[in-house]
Design a protein around this motif. Structure first.
Motif, PDB file in Angstrom:
ATOM      1  N   GLY A 100       0.740  -1.110   0.252  1.00 38.15           N
ATOM      2  CA  GLY A 100       0.284  -0.468  -0.159  1.00 38.15           C
ATOM      3  C   GLY A 100       0.795   1.278  -0.152  1.00 38.15           C
ATOM      4  O   GLY A 100      -0.257   2.389  -0.179  1.00 38.15           O
ATOM      5  N   CYS A 113       0.564   4.961  -1.863  1.00 36.30           N
ATOM      6  CA  CYS A 113       0.269   4.047  -3.326  1.00 36.30           C
ATOM      7  C   CYS A 113      -0.602   5.881  -4.206  1.00 36.30           C
ATOM      8  O   CYS A 113      -1.664   5.849  -3.222  1.00 36.30           O
ATOM      9  CB  CYS A 113      -0.140   3.186  -3.574  1.00 36.30           C
ATOM     10  N   TYR A 118      -1.257   0.236  -7.417  1.00 37.43           N
ATOM     11  CA  TYR A 118      -1.385  -0.381  -6.907  1.00 37.43           C
ATOM     12  C   TYR A 118       0.763  -0.398  -6.079  1.00 37.43           C
ATOM     13  O   TYR A 118       1.007  -1.194  -7.494  1.00 37.43           O
ATOM     14  CB  TYR A 118      -2.395  -2.157  -6.852  1.00 37.43           C
ATOM     15  N   CYS A 133      -3.201   0.088 -12.518  1.00 37.53           N
ATOM     16  CA  CYS A 133      -4.504  -1.012 -11.892  1.00 37.53           C
ATOM     17  C   CYS A 133      -5.310  -0.825 -13.770  1.00 37.53           C
ATOM     18  O   CYS A 133      -5.613  -0.064 -14.714  1.00 37.53           O
ATOM     19  CB  CYS A 133      -5.900  -0.038 -11.462  1.00 37.53           C
ATOM     20  N   CYS A 139      -8.678   1.286  -8.594  1.00 38.99           N
ATOM     21  CA  CYS A 139      -6.743   1.743  -7.010  1.00 38.99           C
ATOM     22  C   CYS A 139      -7.745   2.751  -7.064  1.00 38.99           C
ATOM     23  O   CYS A 139      -7.416   4.162  -7.000  1.00 38.99           O
ATOM     24  CB  CYS A 139      -5.801   1.715  -7.680  1.00 38.99           C
ATOM     25  N   VAL A 143      -3.866   1.058  -1.606  1.00 40.80           N
ATOM     26  CA  VAL A 143      -4.463  -0.245  -2.077  1.00 40.80           C
ATOM     27  C   VAL A 143      -2.832  -1.250  -2.699  1.00 40.80           C
ATOM     28  O   VAL A 143      -2.175  -0.654  -2.915  1.00 40.80           O
ATOM     29  CB  VAL A 143      -5.250  -0.811  -3.132  1.00 40.80           C
ATOM     30  N   SER A 144      -3.032  -2.503  -1.656  1.00 37.99           N
ATOM     31  CA  SER A 144      -1.553  -3.322  -2.332  1.00 37.99           C
ATOM     32  C   SER A 144      -2.132  -4.261  -3.799  1.00 37.99           C
ATOM     33  O   SER A 144      -1.097  -5.270  -3.498  1.00 37.99           O
ATOM     34  CB  SER A 144      -1.558  -4.261  -1.200  1.00 37.99           C
ATOM     35  N   SER A 145      -3.069  -4.187  -4.307  1.00 40.30           N
ATOM     36  CA  SER A 145      -3.334  -4.638  -5.141  1.00 40.30           C
ATOM     37  C   SER A 145      -4.992  -4.294  -5.658  1.00 40.30           C
ATOM     38  O   SER A 145      -5.483  -3.744  -4.865  1.00 40.30           O
ATOM     39  CB  SER A 145      -4.483  -6.271  -5.080  1.00 40.30           C
ATOM     40  N   PRO A 146      -5.439  -4.672  -6.984  1.00 42.59           N
ATOM     41  CA  PRO A 146      -6.288  -3.472  -7.790  1.00 42.59           C
ATOM     42  C   PRO A 146      -7.556  -4.683  -7.091  1.00 42.59           C
ATOM     43  O   PRO A 146      -7.567  -5.091  -6.491  1.00 42.59           O
ATOM     44  CB  PRO A 146      -6.531  -4.233  -9.615  1.00 42.59           C
TER      45      PRO A 146
END
Length: 265
Positions: A100, A113, A118, A133, A139, A143-146
C-alpha cells in the motif's frame, strides 16, 4: 515501578520487577519517517548487552571521562563492529515499504500509493508504471492490489473508481472493462426489456401490456387501449386482444355467446 528510597540514596537504581522490553520514542512526528520507525521497532538490546556496554565503559575510561560523549560513541562503535550477528536484521532495507506504499528513491521515504496504481510490499517509485490498475478494476489509493469493479459498473486503465453504466445499459458481471467508451463495456438492454436507473446489473422485463421495440431503452411503451401482451415482447404487433375478445377490423371485439376466444389477433 516501585523502588526503595534507601537504595536510591545509595545510587542503587533497580526494581524487583521481571525483565521487560521498554520502548520510548521522544519525537511526536516520527510516523513521518517509517524506515526509522521500523528500525526502532526492530531494535532489541538485551539486559546482557547493556551490562556488557556499561562494564566496558567502566573499565575503559577514567572516572572523569565516563560522561564524555566521544567516549560513549567510540564504545558503541566498537560494540557494533563486534556484534554484527546481533544487529544486522534491525536496519530495514530502503525498499522495505509495506504493502500500500512505495519507496520514493529521491527522499528515501515510504509514501502512500497514489490512486490509479497499486503497491505491493517493497515497491519502488520506478515500479509504479508497471502497477497501473488494469481494465475492469479500480485503485482508490493506498492499496496493495486492484479491486474489481462490481456488477453494474465499468472501468478503464488506471481508474480511481468505477463508473456506473448509464440508464438503458447494464453489466451483469464484475470486472467489466471499457476499451474506449462505456458502450464497449455495458451491454444495451435487449428488446423486450429496459433499464431505468444507472448502475444496473441486469435489465428488467417489460410488464404485461407493454413492450420495447429497440434495444437500450429506459422504459417500455404501453400497448394501445384494450390490448395486452403475453410476457416479454418487443413489438407493437405483439399487443393482442385479451382473452374473451377477438380482433375484427383492427379492433378488439367481445366474444359472442357460446364461443371460446382465447385472445390474440
Amino acid at each position: 515501578p516501585d523502588t526503595k528510597q534507601e537504595e536510591h540514596e545509595q545510587f542503587v537504581f533497580k526494581t524487583d520487577f521481571p525483565a521487560a522490553r521498554l520502548l520510548k520514542v521522544g519525537r511526536n512526528d516520527i510516523d513521518r519517517f517509517p524506515l526509522l520507525l521500523e528500525f526502532l521497532y526492530r531494535l532489541d538490546l538485551t539486559e546482557a548487552d547493556m551490562r556488557q556496554l556499561m562494564a566496558a565503559k567502566a573499565a575503559g575510561a577514567a572516572p572523569e571521562r565516563r560522561q564524555d560523549p566521544a567516549g560513549e560513541r567510540e564504545l558503541a562503535c566498537e560494540w557494533v563492529k563486534s556484534h554484527r550477528d546481533r544487529w544486522h536484521s534491525w536496519p530495514p532495507k530502503r525498499s522495505d515499504c509495506k504493502a500500500g506504499a512505495f519507496l520514493n528513491e529521491t527522499s528515501g521515504e515510504c509514501e502512500a500509493c497514489p490512486f490509479g496504481v497499486y503497491c505491493t510490499s517493497k515497491t519502488l517509485m520506478t515500479d509504479l508504471l508497471n502497477r497501473v490498475c488494469p481494465m475492469g478494476t479500480f485503485c482508490p489509493g493506498n492499496v496493495s492490489s486492484p479491486r474489481e469493479c462490481p456488477p453494474g459498473t465499468y472501468s478503464g486503465i488506471g481508474y480511481k473508481s468505477c463508473s456506473m453504466c448509464a440508464p438503458g445499459r447494464f453489466a451483469d458481471s464484475s470486472g467489466t472493462w471499457a476499451q474506449r467508451t462505456e458502450n464497449s463495456s455495458c451491454a444495451a438492454a435487449p428488446p423486450g426489456t429496459f433499464v431505468q436507473e444507472p448502475g444496473a446489473s441486469a435489465p428488467t422485463t417489460c410488464d404485461v401490456g407493454s413492450y420495447s421495440e429497440q434495444g437500450g431503452q429506459t422504459s417500455c411503451e404501453l400497448c394501445p387501449a384494450g390490448r395486452t401482451t403475453m410476457g416479454r415482447q418487443s413489438s407493437p404487433r405483439d399487443c393482442l386482444c385479451p382473452a374473451g375478445r377477438y380482433q375484427l377490423n383492427g379492433q378488439c371485439t367481445a366474444c359472442s355467446a357460446g364461443l371460446n376466444c382465447p385472445g390474440g389477433r
